[in-house]
Write an enzyme that holds these catalytic residues in place. Sequence first.
Site, PDB file in Angstrom:
ATOM      1  CD  GLU A  46      20.891 -33.638  16.441  1.00 41.43           C
ATOM      2  OE1 GLU A  46      20.421 -34.369  15.788  1.00 41.43           O
ATOM      3  OE2 GLU A  46      22.252 -32.677  15.826  1.00 41.43           O
ATOM      4  CB  THR A  51      13.673 -36.569  24.335  1.00 41.58           C
ATOM      5  OG1 THR A  51      14.004 -35.871  22.684  1.00 41.58           O
ATOM      6  CG2 THR A  51      12.480 -37.652  24.185  1.00 41.58           C
ATOM      7  NE  ARG A 180      17.321 -31.865  16.924  1.00 44.15           N
ATOM      8  CZ  ARG A 180      17.701 -31.688  17.788  1.00 44.15           C
ATOM      9  NH1 ARG A 180      17.289 -31.317  19.030  1.00 44.15           N
ATOM     10  NH2 ARG A 180      18.846 -30.121  17.883  1.00 44.15           N
ATOM     11  CG  ASP A 210      16.053 -28.525  27.908  1.00 44.74           C
ATOM     12  OD1 ASP A 210      17.042 -29.086  27.311  1.00 44.74           O
ATOM     13  OD2 ASP A 210      14.950 -28.649  26.993  1.00 44.74           O
ATOM     14  CD  GLN A 214      23.320 -27.775  17.404  1.00 42.90           C
ATOM     15  OE1 GLN A 214      23.109 -26.599  16.483  1.00 42.90           O
ATOM     16  NE2 GLN A 214      22.527 -28.407  16.464  1.00 42.90           N
TER      17      GLN A 214
HETATM   18  N1  GTP Z   1      15.657 -43.669  19.243  1.00 43.95           N
HETATM   19  C1  GTP Z   1      15.468 -42.542  20.349  1.00 43.95           C
HETATM   20  N2  GTP Z   1      15.680 -41.749  19.735  1.00 43.95           N
HETATM   21  C2  GTP Z   1      16.053 -40.236  20.851  1.00 43.95           C
HETATM   22  C3  GTP Z   1      16.513 -40.600  22.042  1.00 43.95           C
HETATM   23  N3  GTP Z   1      16.385 -39.574  22.609  1.00 43.95           N
HETATM   24  C4  GTP Z   1      16.261 -38.598  22.061  1.00 43.95           C
HETATM   25  N4  GTP Z   1      16.098 -39.151  21.195  1.00 43.95           N
HETATM   26  C5  GTP Z   1      15.724 -38.122  20.017  1.00 43.95           C
HETATM   27  O1  GTP Z   1      16.675 -38.092  19.587  1.00 43.95           O
HETATM   28  C6  GTP Z   1      16.513 -36.172  18.766  1.00 43.95           C
HETATM   29  C7  GTP Z   1      17.295 -35.587  19.711  1.00 43.95           C
HETATM   30  O2  GTP Z   1      16.773 -34.809  21.335  1.00 43.95           O
HETATM   31  P1  GTP Z   1      16.047 -33.832  22.059  1.00 43.95           P
HETATM   32  O3  GTP Z   1      16.076 -33.924  22.898  1.00 43.95           O
HETATM   33  O4  GTP Z   1      15.871 -32.870  21.158  1.00 43.95           O
HETATM   34  O5  GTP Z   1      18.022 -33.427  22.209  1.00 43.95           O
HETATM   35  P2  GTP Z   1      18.620 -32.325  22.863  1.00 43.95           P
HETATM   36  O6  GTP Z   1      19.248 -32.473  23.999  1.00 43.95           O
HETATM   37  O7  GTP Z   1      17.359 -31.686  23.395  1.00 43.95           O
HETATM   38  O8  GTP Z   1      19.218 -31.490  21.777  1.00 43.95           O
HETATM   39  P3  GTP Z   1      19.705 -29.517  21.664  1.00 43.95           P
HETATM   40  O9  GTP Z   1      18.153 -28.930  22.198  1.00 43.95           O
HETATM   41  O10 GTP Z   1      19.644 -29.637  20.833  1.00 43.95           O
HETATM   42  O11 GTP Z   1      20.489 -29.476  22.936  1.00 43.95           O
HETATM   43  C8  GTP Z   1      14.851 -36.444  19.166  1.00 43.95           C
HETATM   44  O12 GTP Z   1      14.903 -35.992  18.123  1.00 43.95           O
HETATM   45  C9  GTP Z   1      14.208 -37.340  19.909  1.00 43.95           C
HETATM   46  O13 GTP Z   1      13.368 -37.900  19.414  1.00 43.95           O
HETATM   47  C10 GTP Z   1      16.898 -42.203  22.186  1.00 43.95           C
HETATM   48  O14 GTP Z   1      16.850 -42.613  23.589  1.00 43.95           O
HETATM   49  N5  GTP Z   1      15.873 -42.971  20.931  1.00 43.95           N
HETATM   50 MG    MG Z   2      16.822 -29.770  23.436  1.00 47.42          MG
END
Ligand code: GTP
Ligand code: MG
Length: 388
Positions: A46, A51, A180, A210, A214
């Site tokens: 997360e 993103t 998400r 990517d 986790q």
């Molecule tokens: N408000 C806000 N939300 C964010 C930001 N960056 C990411 N998010 C939100 O945080 C959530 C997690 O982001 P992801 O890009 O799925 O995270 P990840 O690092 O890929 O996570 P994993 O796949 O579990 O490793 C998503 O719902 C995004 O929209 C940010 O800078 N601001």
């Molecule tokens: Mg991810």
Amino acid sequence: MKMPILKCRKGETDDEENSKEIDREIKQWIKSYNEAIKLLLLGTGESGKTTIIKQMKILHVQGFSASDRAEKIQFIRQNIHESIYDITSHMPALGLELQNFSNEPSRQYIMRCGPQGPAEFDEEYFDHVLKLWRDGGVKESFRRNNEYQLIDSAEYFLDRVDLVARPDYLPSDADLLRCRQKTTGIQKIEFKVKVPKSMQGGVQDFWMFDVGGQRGERKKWIQVFEGIHAIWFLVACSDFDQRLREDLSQNRLKEALELFEDVWQSRFLLEAGLIVFLNKQDLLENKIKQGKSIATYFPEYNEYKAAGDEYTRTRLFIRSMFADVTTRKRERKKMSTSAEKFIVLEGNKPRECFFHFTTATDTDNVAAVFRDVHQIILKQIFSSMGIF
Ligand SMILES: Nc1nc2c(ncn2[C@@H]2O[C@H](COP(=O)(O)OP(=O)(O)OP(=O)(O)O)[C@@H](O)[C@H]2O)c(=O)[nH]1
Ligand SMILES: [Mg+2]
């Protein structure tokens, strides 16, 4: 990666012809460089890696088609359910009750759906969600969401239930960026980017990888370490008061620091450039505005000296904790560039780490950061060829 060897260095001679010749060679190299620049996104779950991938699609590929958008409707509705279910189901443990008792049937309806969600996202379902989301007790549970696990986009989507409930709903780019979905396995996106004229112009291929952040996903990372030019390490700065989904005894920001130390010290990644994205600045700022302090979780903050308001000091403090990882027992030299740059000398070999404050859901912010980072990566590659 094999680099072509240039005959002589730029700047070694004033001879205009020779200089033009070198420029031509560099352009030729960019043109003939059929190996793409390989970037790897790392960070805890997360933190915002996927993103960033979505932003690359928006900025450097054709963006999202109508069918891409339609495909995500179900996931967005599922995000809404996960959000309202988690907020409501944690109320008893937090000692909270519904403010308006007439919302009790809605609470029971959502609880009966279970974590997996309703059989159908129909009007009746969304009515119950709306009633609950307007309830003061539910809002209080949402406000205390650092005491349990809740997705970051909960508020964004719950504020848009009316829109998402419509039969003709098609997600916007902003909605897709907020959606998400946990990453499992390894994904790759390929794109082309124009090289700035200042860096000899042309077009450069990028491959961006990517991975899932986790704990259970991290053992897969090593498969993509080979040949990586730069790591983008994502940190969710707003995580400072949250616990890890996989291990409730661990603070999320501490997990990010420990993971960053592992990445920085990994012998497999010594050749890769390292750029830290201090992400979720919007959420960090909100938390500080709400009166939350990082000092509760990182008491060292009380001794941290920096000018500025509370938010500025907090983000500088977070950066200093990550910068300390790169400089521990090593020489540190601070440079004044647009991106803060720390050159670390390890033996004779300089190692650089760049820091950027980012909000990955903000396309303009990511575009600006990408321009900077692109230049940094090109300079690194050119300097390894002895050009800059
Ligand atoms: N408000 C806000 N939300 C964010 C930001 N960056 C990411 N998010 C939100 O945080 C959530 C997690 O982001 P992801 O890009 O799925 O995270 P990840 O690092 O890929 O996570 P994993 O796949 O579990 O490793 C998503 O719902 C995004 O929209 C940010 O800078 N601001
Ligand atoms: Mg991810």
